[in-house]
Design an enzyme around this catalytic site. Structure first.
Site, PDB file in Angstrom:
ATOM      1  N   TYR A  32     -22.912  16.969  35.011  1.00 24.83           N
ATOM      2  CA  TYR A  32     -24.682  16.553  35.185  1.00 24.83           C
ATOM      3  C   TYR A  32     -24.788  15.213  35.026  1.00 24.83           C
ATOM      4  O   TYR A  32     -24.045  14.408  34.972  1.00 24.83           O
ATOM      5  CB  TYR A  32     -25.279  17.459  34.091  1.00 24.83           C
ATOM      6  CG  TYR A  32     -25.103  16.613  32.654  1.00 24.83           C
ATOM      7  CD1 TYR A  32     -24.231  16.767  32.026  1.00 24.83           C
ATOM      8  CD2 TYR A  32     -26.234  16.195  32.044  1.00 24.83           C
ATOM      9  CE1 TYR A  32     -23.866  16.344  30.620  1.00 24.83           C
ATOM     10  CE2 TYR A  32     -26.331  15.538  31.032  1.00 24.83           C
ATOM     11  CZ  TYR A  32     -24.977  16.017  30.243  1.00 24.83           C
ATOM     12  OH  TYR A  32     -24.909  15.250  28.810  1.00 24.83           O
ATOM     13  N   ARG A  51     -21.777   7.352  38.687  1.00 24.01           N
ATOM     14  CA  ARG A  51     -21.040   7.989  37.742  1.00 24.01           C
ATOM     15  C   ARG A  51     -21.180   9.586  38.056  1.00 24.01           C
ATOM     16  O   ARG A  51     -19.962  10.382  37.923  1.00 24.01           O
ATOM     17  CB  ARG A  51     -21.741   7.838  36.387  1.00 24.01           C
ATOM     18  CG  ARG A  51     -21.098   8.587  35.284  1.00 24.01           C
ATOM     19  CD  ARG A  51     -21.859   8.352  33.924  1.00 24.01           C
ATOM     20  NE  ARG A  51     -23.345   8.816  33.632  1.00 24.01           N
ATOM     21  CZ  ARG A  51     -24.050   8.513  32.651  1.00 24.01           C
ATOM     22  NH1 ARG A  51     -23.674   7.660  31.814  1.00 24.01           N
ATOM     23  NH2 ARG A  51     -25.280   9.042  32.737  1.00 24.01           N
ATOM     24  N   ARG A  99     -15.261  36.866  40.972  1.00 24.52           N
ATOM     25  CA  ARG A  99     -14.403  37.794  39.668  1.00 24.52           C
ATOM     26  C   ARG A  99     -14.340  36.380  38.431  1.00 24.52           C
ATOM     27  O   ARG A  99     -14.061  35.199  39.048  1.00 24.52           O
ATOM     28  CB  ARG A  99     -13.489  38.336  39.725  1.00 24.52           C
ATOM     29  CG  ARG A  99     -12.178  37.651  40.286  1.00 24.52           C
ATOM     30  CD  ARG A  99     -11.265  38.594  40.769  1.00 24.52           C
ATOM     31  NE  ARG A  99      -9.981  37.776  41.192  1.00 24.52           N
ATOM     32  CZ  ARG A  99      -9.024  37.168  40.657  1.00 24.52           C
ATOM     33  NH1 ARG A  99      -8.941  37.408  39.476  1.00 24.52           N
ATOM     34  NH2 ARG A  99      -8.078  36.487  41.332  1.00 24.52           N
ATOM     35  N   HIS A 102      -9.980  31.959  35.062  1.00 27.70           N
ATOM     36  CA  HIS A 102      -9.742  30.505  34.806  1.00 27.70           C
ATOM     37  C   HIS A 102      -9.778  29.833  35.877  1.00 27.70           C
ATOM     38  O   HIS A 102     -10.292  28.565  35.966  1.00 27.70           O
ATOM     39  CB  HIS A 102      -9.099  30.401  33.779  1.00 27.70           C
ATOM     40  CG  HIS A 102      -9.497  31.051  32.304  1.00 27.70           C
ATOM     41  ND1 HIS A 102      -9.848  32.242  32.181  1.00 27.70           N
ATOM     42  CD2 HIS A 102      -9.894  30.389  31.233  1.00 27.70           C
ATOM     43  CE1 HIS A 102     -10.409  32.342  31.058  1.00 27.70           C
ATOM     44  NE2 HIS A 102     -10.180  31.312  30.401  1.00 27.70           N
ATOM     45  N   LYS A 150     -19.120  13.256  32.521  1.00 28.41           N
ATOM     46  CA  LYS A 150     -20.307  13.747  32.158  1.00 28.41           C
ATOM     47  C   LYS A 150     -20.581  15.429  32.165  1.00 28.41           C
ATOM     48  O   LYS A 150     -21.070  15.934  33.242  1.00 28.41           O
ATOM     49  CB  LYS A 150     -21.487  13.122  32.628  1.00 28.41           C
ATOM     50  CG  LYS A 150     -22.876  13.185  31.861  1.00 28.41           C
ATOM     51  CD  LYS A 150     -23.763  11.978  32.138  1.00 28.41           C
ATOM     52  CE  LYS A 150     -25.091  12.234  31.409  1.00 28.41           C
ATOM     53  NZ  LYS A 150     -25.162  12.480  30.251  1.00 28.41           N
ATOM     54  N   GLU A 182     -18.800   7.523  19.580  1.00 34.89           N
ATOM     55  CA  GLU A 182     -20.574   7.137  20.130  1.00 34.89           C
ATOM     56  C   GLU A 182     -21.373   8.005  19.308  1.00 34.89           C
ATOM     57  O   GLU A 182     -21.086   8.853  18.448  1.00 34.89           O
ATOM     58  CB  GLU A 182     -20.542   7.609  21.367  1.00 34.89           C
ATOM     59  CG  GLU A 182     -19.981   8.730  21.986  1.00 34.89           C
ATOM     60  CD  GLU A 182     -20.014   9.187  23.608  1.00 34.89           C
ATOM     61  OE1 GLU A 182     -20.542   8.372  24.217  1.00 34.89           O
ATOM     62  OE2 GLU A 182     -19.209  10.055  23.931  1.00 34.89           O
ATOM     63  N   LEU A 206     -18.685   8.253  26.598  1.00 34.32           N
ATOM     64  CA  LEU A 206     -19.098   8.243  27.868  1.00 34.32           C
ATOM     65  C   LEU A 206     -19.586   7.016  28.113  1.00 34.32           C
ATOM     66  O   LEU A 206     -20.156   6.172  27.456  1.00 34.32           O
ATOM     67  CB  LEU A 206     -20.357   9.285  27.971  1.00 34.32           C
ATOM     68  CG  LEU A 206     -21.066   9.062  29.467  1.00 34.32           C
ATOM     69  CD1 LEU A 206     -20.028  10.321  30.348  1.00 34.32           C
ATOM     70  CD2 LEU A 206     -22.403   9.827  29.022  1.00 34.32           C
TER      71      LEU A 206
END
Ligand code: PDD
Length: 288
Positions: A32, A51, A99, A102, A150, A182, A206
């Site tokens: 995001y 980014r 379905r 992973h 991110k 951070e 980040l």
């Protein structure tokens, strides 16, 4: 009613629907961005889009649009929501699989692209967070090893922020192996012996767009700034502590773990930097 963007269409927020089989829902398999918008102008848009492209590459998601495409979408969504001061949110997930598995869907499925806006309270000069500063607590950094991405996998950040809130603080400042990384949703600067210091970029934090701008403004205006590892002891002994993020700008921390930072008031160096920051925004976005 706010307008949102979902998979190629603009719609009222209450019309947006996503399948529970979306890998964002099942696995937090997505990334995001949060972009501040002032007076209808996305702030540092190119940097945020760069980014975004990096985050996509790092999680092996194909970028569904090019820079011009993202710019157009951002501008159109802002315009449809009336411009002004907004926080523009953008999320891309690995899409809806048939379905729960992973491993990535094979063949790949189209990504889910969602964007919305929410009002962005522009920090007024007389806002208590700026006149009095905020409280922060230090906590062990329990996050994974790729905090430079991110990612929407934010459960550790949420637990840490909530522990800060439970302690009456605005932010958790995170410590990994004795080193400051951070905040739970912000980058960190401290001032010691007249020097502004921030941890160097690594997989443990980040690369904040606001962090970059603070460093840029310090250099431009002759404020001494260095990127160097910071210990928890140096943090506890700092004259000033600042937090930076797209939604907070640069905020002074005046209480750390219940003790005053410096004289317990926003510091002189923060005031200088905050003025440069406001002037820069005003210049770019016509902010009053
Ligand atoms: N978060 N570090 C973390 C862990 C963050 O979540 C953020 C921002 C930052 C600051 O980055 P930037 O200056 O680019 O906003 C640093 C956003 C605002 C959020 O998750 O809402």
């Amino acid at each position: 009613m706010d307008t949102v963007y979902l998979n190629g269409e603009f719609m009222d927020a209450d019309q947006a629907r996503i399948s529970p089989m979306d890998r964002g829902f099942l696995f937090a398999d997505g990334i995001y961005e949060v972009i501040p918008v002032y007076n209808g102008v996305p702030f540092r848009l190119e940097e945020h889009l760069r980014r975004l492209a990096r985050s996509l590459r790092e999680v092996r998601l194909d970028d569904p649009l090019d820079g011009a495409g993202w710019r157009r979408l951002c501008e159109e969504l802002v315009a449809r929501n009336g411009g002004g001061h907004l926080s523009l949110y953008l999320q891309i997930t690995r899409g809806v699989a048939t379905r729960r598995d992973h491993a990535f869907p094979d063949p790949p499925v189209p990504p889910t692209v969602f964007m919305n806006t929410s009002p962005l309270p522009v920090p007024a000069a007389d806002q208590p967070a700026r006149t009095a500063g905020v409280a922060a607590v230090t906590l062990d950094d329990i996050r994974w090893d790729r905090c430079d991405i991110k990612s929407v996998s934010l459960l550790a950040n949420l637990l840490l922020r909530q522990r800060a809130v439970d302690a009456g603080a605005a932010e958790a400042i995170l410590i990994r192996d004795g080193q400051v990384t951070e905040g739970a949703a912000s980058n960190l600067f401290l001032v010691r012996d007249g020097e502004i210091r921030t941890p160097p970029l690594s997989h443990h934090l980040l690369g904040g767009i606001t962090r970059d701008l603070v460093i840029e403004l310090c250099r431009e205006h002759g404020l001494p700034v260095v990127e160097c590892p910071l210990t928890a002891a140096e943090l506890a002994d700092a004259d000033e502590i600042w937090l930076s993020s797209s939604t907070k700008d640069v905020l002074p921390v005046t209480t750390l773990d219940g003790r005053p930072v410096g004289d317990g008031r926003p510091g002189a160096t923060w005031k200088i930097l905050a003025n440069h920051y406001i002037r820069f925004k005003r210049h770019l976005c016509g902010l009053d």
